[in-house]
Scaffold this motif. Structure first.
Motif, PDB file in Angstrom:
ATOM      1  N   VAL A   1       2.636  38.394 -34.348  1.00 25.47           N
ATOM      2  CA  VAL A   1       2.496  36.941 -34.260  1.00 25.47           C
ATOM      3  C   VAL A   1       1.545  36.563 -33.129  1.00 25.47           C
ATOM      4  CG1 VAL A   1       4.828  36.571 -35.157  1.00 25.47           C
ATOM      5  CG2 VAL A   1       4.463  36.647 -32.693  1.00 25.47           C
ATOM      6  N   SER A   2       0.897  35.415 -33.284  1.00 20.30           N
ATOM      7  CA  SER A   2       0.090  34.826 -32.212  1.00 20.30           C
ATOM      8  C   SER A   2       0.431  33.346 -32.113  1.00 20.30           C
ATOM      9  CB  SER A   2      -1.409  34.995 -32.492  1.00 20.30           C
ATOM     10  OG  SER A   2      -1.796  36.347 -32.349  1.00 20.30           O
ATOM     11  N   PHE A   3       0.609  32.875 -30.894  1.00 22.73           N
ATOM     12  CA  PHE A   3       0.830  31.454 -30.614  1.00 22.73           C
ATOM     13  C   PHE A   3      -0.381  30.978 -29.820  1.00 22.73           C
ATOM     14  CE2 PHE A   3       4.955  33.370 -31.155  1.00 22.73           C
ATOM     15  CZ  PHE A   3       5.685  32.438 -31.868  1.00 22.73           C
ATOM     16  N   THR A   4      -1.304  30.275 -30.471  1.00 22.84           N
ATOM     17  CA  THR A   4      -2.581  29.951 -29.832  1.00 22.84           C
ATOM     18  C   THR A   4      -2.693  28.507 -29.371  1.00 22.84           C
ATOM     19  OG1 THR A   4      -3.642  29.470 -31.958  1.00 22.84           O
ATOM     20  CG2 THR A   4      -3.761  31.747 -31.166  1.00 22.84           C
ATOM     21  N   THR A   5      -1.672  27.698 -29.594  1.00 31.71           N
ATOM     22  CA  THR A   5      -1.666  26.329 -29.081  1.00 31.71           C
ATOM     23  C   THR A   5      -0.429  26.134 -28.205  1.00 31.71           C
ATOM     24  OG1 THR A   5      -0.463  25.473 -31.009  1.00 31.71           O
ATOM     25  CG2 THR A   5      -2.880  25.379 -31.090  1.00 31.71           C
ATOM     26  N   ALA A   6      -0.570  25.227 -27.233  1.00 33.20           N
ATOM     27  CA  ALA A   6       0.538  24.964 -26.317  1.00 33.20           C
ATOM     28  C   ALA A   6       1.741  24.408 -27.071  1.00 33.20           C
ATOM     29  CB  ALA A   6       0.092  23.992 -25.232  1.00 33.20           C
ATOM     30  N   GLY A   7       1.482  23.548 -28.041  1.00 34.17           N
ATOM     31  CA  GLY A   7       2.576  22.964 -28.812  1.00 34.17           C
ATOM     32  C   GLY A   7       3.388  24.016 -29.532  1.00 34.17           C
ATOM     33  N   MET A   8       2.712  24.932 -30.205  1.00 34.42           N
ATOM     34  CA  MET A   8       3.438  25.976 -30.931  1.00 34.42           C
ATOM     35  C   MET A   8       4.132  26.916 -29.963  1.00 34.42           C
ATOM     36  SD  MET A   8       4.088  26.370 -34.102  1.00 34.42           S
ATOM     37  CE  MET A   8       2.777  25.473 -34.940  1.00 34.42           C
ATOM     38  N   ASP A   9       3.508  27.158 -28.822  1.00 33.18           N
ATOM     39  CA  ASP A   9       4.118  28.023 -27.824  1.00 33.18           C
ATOM     40  C   ASP A   9       5.436  27.424 -27.314  1.00 33.18           C
ATOM     41  OD1 ASP A   9       3.402  30.568 -26.310  1.00 33.18           O
ATOM     42  OD2 ASP A   9       3.932  29.242 -24.647  1.00 33.18           O
ATOM     43  N   ASN A  10       5.506  26.096 -27.262  1.00 35.79           N
ATOM     44  CA  ASN A  10       6.742  25.436 -26.832  1.00 35.79           C
ATOM     45  C   ASN A  10       7.910  25.725 -27.777  1.00 35.79           C
ATOM     46  OD1 ASN A  10       5.369  24.285 -24.689  1.00 35.79           O
ATOM     47  ND2 ASN A  10       5.080  22.305 -25.679  1.00 35.79           N
ATOM     48  N   TYR A  11       7.586  26.010 -29.044  1.00 37.57           N
ATOM     49  CA  TYR A  11       8.633  26.252 -30.051  1.00 37.57           C
ATOM     50  C   TYR A  11       8.781  27.742 -30.376  1.00 37.57           C
ATOM     51  CZ  TYR A  11       8.956  21.238 -30.888  1.00 37.57           C
ATOM     52  OH  TYR A  11       9.166  19.878 -30.746  1.00 37.57           O
ATOM     53  N   LYS A  12       8.236  28.586 -29.508  1.00 40.07           N
ATOM     54  CA  LYS A  12       8.238  30.033 -29.771  1.00 40.07           C
ATOM     55  C   LYS A  12       9.649  30.555 -30.061  1.00 40.07           C
ATOM     56  CE  LYS A  12       5.616  32.617 -27.190  1.00 40.07           C
ATOM     57  NZ  LYS A  12       5.111  33.405 -26.041  1.00 40.07           N
TER      58      LYS A  12
ATOM     59  N   ASP B   1      -4.058  36.110 -27.501  1.00 43.86           N
ATOM     60  CA  ASP B   1      -5.357  35.655 -27.998  1.00 43.86           C
ATOM     61  C   ASP B   1      -6.021  34.840 -26.895  1.00 43.86           C
ATOM     62  OD1 ASP B   1      -7.405  34.022 -29.351  1.00 43.86           O
ATOM     63  OD2 ASP B   1      -6.535  34.833 -31.189  1.00 43.86           O
ATOM     64  N   ASN B   2      -7.312  35.103 -26.660  1.00 45.00           N
ATOM     65  CA  ASN B   2      -8.015  34.417 -25.582  1.00 45.00           C
ATOM     66  C   ASN B   2      -8.093  32.904 -25.774  1.00 45.00           C
ATOM     67  OD1 ASN B   2      -8.482  36.784 -24.140  1.00 45.00           O
ATOM     68  ND2 ASN B   2     -10.393  37.208 -25.220  1.00 45.00           N
ATOM     69  N   ILE B   3      -7.884  32.441 -26.998  1.00 46.55           N
ATOM     70  CA  ILE B   3      -7.879  30.996 -27.257  1.00 46.55           C
ATOM     71  C   ILE B   3      -6.772  30.322 -26.446  1.00 46.55           C
ATOM     72  CG2 ILE B   3      -7.540  29.226 -29.048  1.00 46.55           C
ATOM     73  CD1 ILE B   3      -8.703  31.200 -31.064  1.00 46.55           C
ATOM     74  N   ARG B   4      -5.715  31.058 -26.133  1.00 39.05           N
ATOM     75  CA  ARG B   4      -4.611  30.495 -25.354  1.00 39.05           C
ATOM     76  C   ARG B   4      -5.080  29.931 -24.017  1.00 39.05           C
ATOM     77  NH1 ARG B   4       0.757  31.845 -26.295  1.00 39.05           N
ATOM     78  NH2 ARG B   4       1.130  32.069 -24.058  1.00 39.05           N
ATOM     79  N   ALA B   5      -6.064  30.567 -23.418  1.00 38.74           N
ATOM     80  CA  ALA B   5      -6.555  30.111 -22.112  1.00 38.74           C
ATOM     81  C   ALA B   5      -7.113  28.693 -22.188  1.00 38.74           C
ATOM     82  CB  ALA B   5      -7.617  31.075 -21.593  1.00 38.74           C
ATOM     83  N   LYS B   6      -7.739  28.339 -23.331  1.00 42.74           N
ATOM     84  CA  LYS B   6      -8.286  26.988 -23.502  1.00 42.74           C
ATOM     85  C   LYS B   6      -7.180  25.948 -23.605  1.00 42.74           C
ATOM     86  CE  LYS B   6     -12.519  28.537 -25.793  1.00 42.74           C
ATOM     87  NZ  LYS B   6     -13.378  28.439 -27.005  1.00 42.74           N
ATOM     88  N   GLU B   7      -5.977  26.402 -23.922  1.00 42.13           N
ATOM     89  CA  GLU B   7      -4.824  25.513 -24.019  1.00 42.13           C
ATOM     90  C   GLU B   7      -4.014  25.477 -22.723  1.00 42.13           C
ATOM     91  OE1 GLU B   7      -3.093  23.899 -27.033  1.00 42.13           O
ATOM     92  OE2 GLU B   7      -5.193  23.710 -27.581  1.00 42.13           O
TER      93      GLU B   7
END
Length: 377
Positions: A117-128, A149-155
């Protein structure tokens, strides 16, 4: 929480496009990243989604209906995504594909009894925590691994990879269309394998016969599917080269060579000819600013590959960047064929396999495009 959007955002949301940029929000309130918010225009409710003031894409839509965002909501979305997938030809496929399943920032790939799994947005990470509970209840996996995923850093998120639940296989053998590929679920690119190219490997492989050249070979999928009398794999990554070796052995490929080399340098020196050449590079253009350099790189690759392609041979081109479209590939192929003094016939148009959905109201969801061409002189 309510947020007012601009007229431009209103038009996009009416077409069910799920991204709203920072400059399309009238006033961004102070809030925790990934907060749930309702989007309005002139008092009209439009959608509900995640709001992240730290991200350039500040709002990501979860639903265009006014409903509660709770465990039941996510369970319903995840069930629907799973029901859409039914693959008898493989033990590995994508279960959830982010915005294309209206779960922005959630990627779930199934490798047998393993979930990556990958959680690449802050919102989805909140519901991990909730999402992992749902996946366990619905799928009863052996283990769940989170791939950073490096996209996480942008979030504004930490980039981390970890076992979230159970025990995850270090190495796993993917079976698809009677082919086998060994992958390391924790160390390989993406979530373990390029599952999105499954259908294209089968299509392009049918045209392999005598001599196949697999450029940017990664795990060697295209060359192995072609099963030619002779195959050359070119790949710069030492880890990928070792994977190619293992996969060739798994599939009893007899006559092959693996060159650990930069593809551009390889094309400078290669003199052998081939009847099937595959060009499947990493994303040269991850945004519009990089497009010009990507076009130049692509032109070089196609021109020099055509020099090595026999008359009547096939050339497969793939772009995994939304900034380089299938039309771009055709335009580049045309201009390159004029220099090569050859003609190119379009055999197949190609895209990502159906477990990575392309949704019409989300143009960005068509991220992998390709074309199979045949050369005539």
């Amino acid at each position: 929480m309510k947020v007012e959007v601009t007229k431009e955002a209103y038009k996009k949301l009416k077409k069910h496009f799920p991204w709203i940029y920072k400059n399309e929000i009238v006033n961004i309130p102070q809030c925790d990243k990934g907060s749930i918010t309702d989007l309005y225009y002139n008092g009209e409710y439009l959608a509900t989604g995640f709001l992240n003031p730290k991200s350039k894409i500040s709002a990501r839509v979860l639903t265009f209906e006014k409903i509660n965002i709770d465990k039941e909501f996510f369970e319903d979305k995840i069930k629907k995504a799973i029901q859409k997938r039914n693959f008898a030809t493989t033990n590995s496929y994508r279960l959830i594909h982010s915005e294309a399943d209206y779960l922005p920032g959630l990627i779930v790939d199934k490798y047998g009894d393993n979930l990556v799994v990958s959680f690449t947005t802050a919102g989805m990470d909140n519901y991990k925590g909730i999402i992992i509970e749902i996946l366990i209840d619905l799928l009863n996996p052996k283990g769940i691994y989170e791939k950073g995923d490096n996209i996480r850093a942008k979030e504004g998120l930490e980039v981390i990879s970890q076992v979230l639940w159970g025990v995850v296989d270090d190495e796993f053998i993917i079976e698809e269309n009677s082919k086998k590929f060994k992958t390391n679920l924790k160390e390989s690119q993406k979530t373990g394998f390029f599952l999105d190219q499954r259908k294209n490997r089968k299509i392009v492989g049918k045209y392999g016969n005598k001599r196949t050249l697999d450029l940017f070979a990664n795990a060697g999928g295209f060359g192995i599917y072609a099963n030619a009398e002779y195959t050359k794999f070119v790949e710069i990554s030492a880890l990928a080269c070792s994977q190619i070796e293992k996969n060739c052995e798994l599939n009893n490929l007899k006559n092959y060579e693996i060159e650990k080399m930069d593809v551009f340098k390889f094309l400078e020196k290669e003199t052998k000819t081939y009847d099937l050449i595959i060009i499947d590079p990493p994303a040269f253009a991850k945004n519009k600013k990089a497009r010009s350099g990507a076009i130049k790189g692509w032109k070089y690759l196609i021109i020099n590959s055509l020099k090595l392609l026999e008359n009547g041979g096939y050339l497969a081109l793939f772009s995994c960047s939304h900034s380089i479209t299938s039309k771009d590939l055709l335009d580049l192929a045309l201009s390159s064929s004029i220099i090569d003094k050859s003609n190119l016939e379009v055999i197949e148009f190609l895209k990502q396999d159906i477990d990575h959905p392309y949704v019409l109201n989300i143009p960005n969801s068509l991220y992998l495009t390709g074309v199979l061409l045949r050369k005539w002189k």
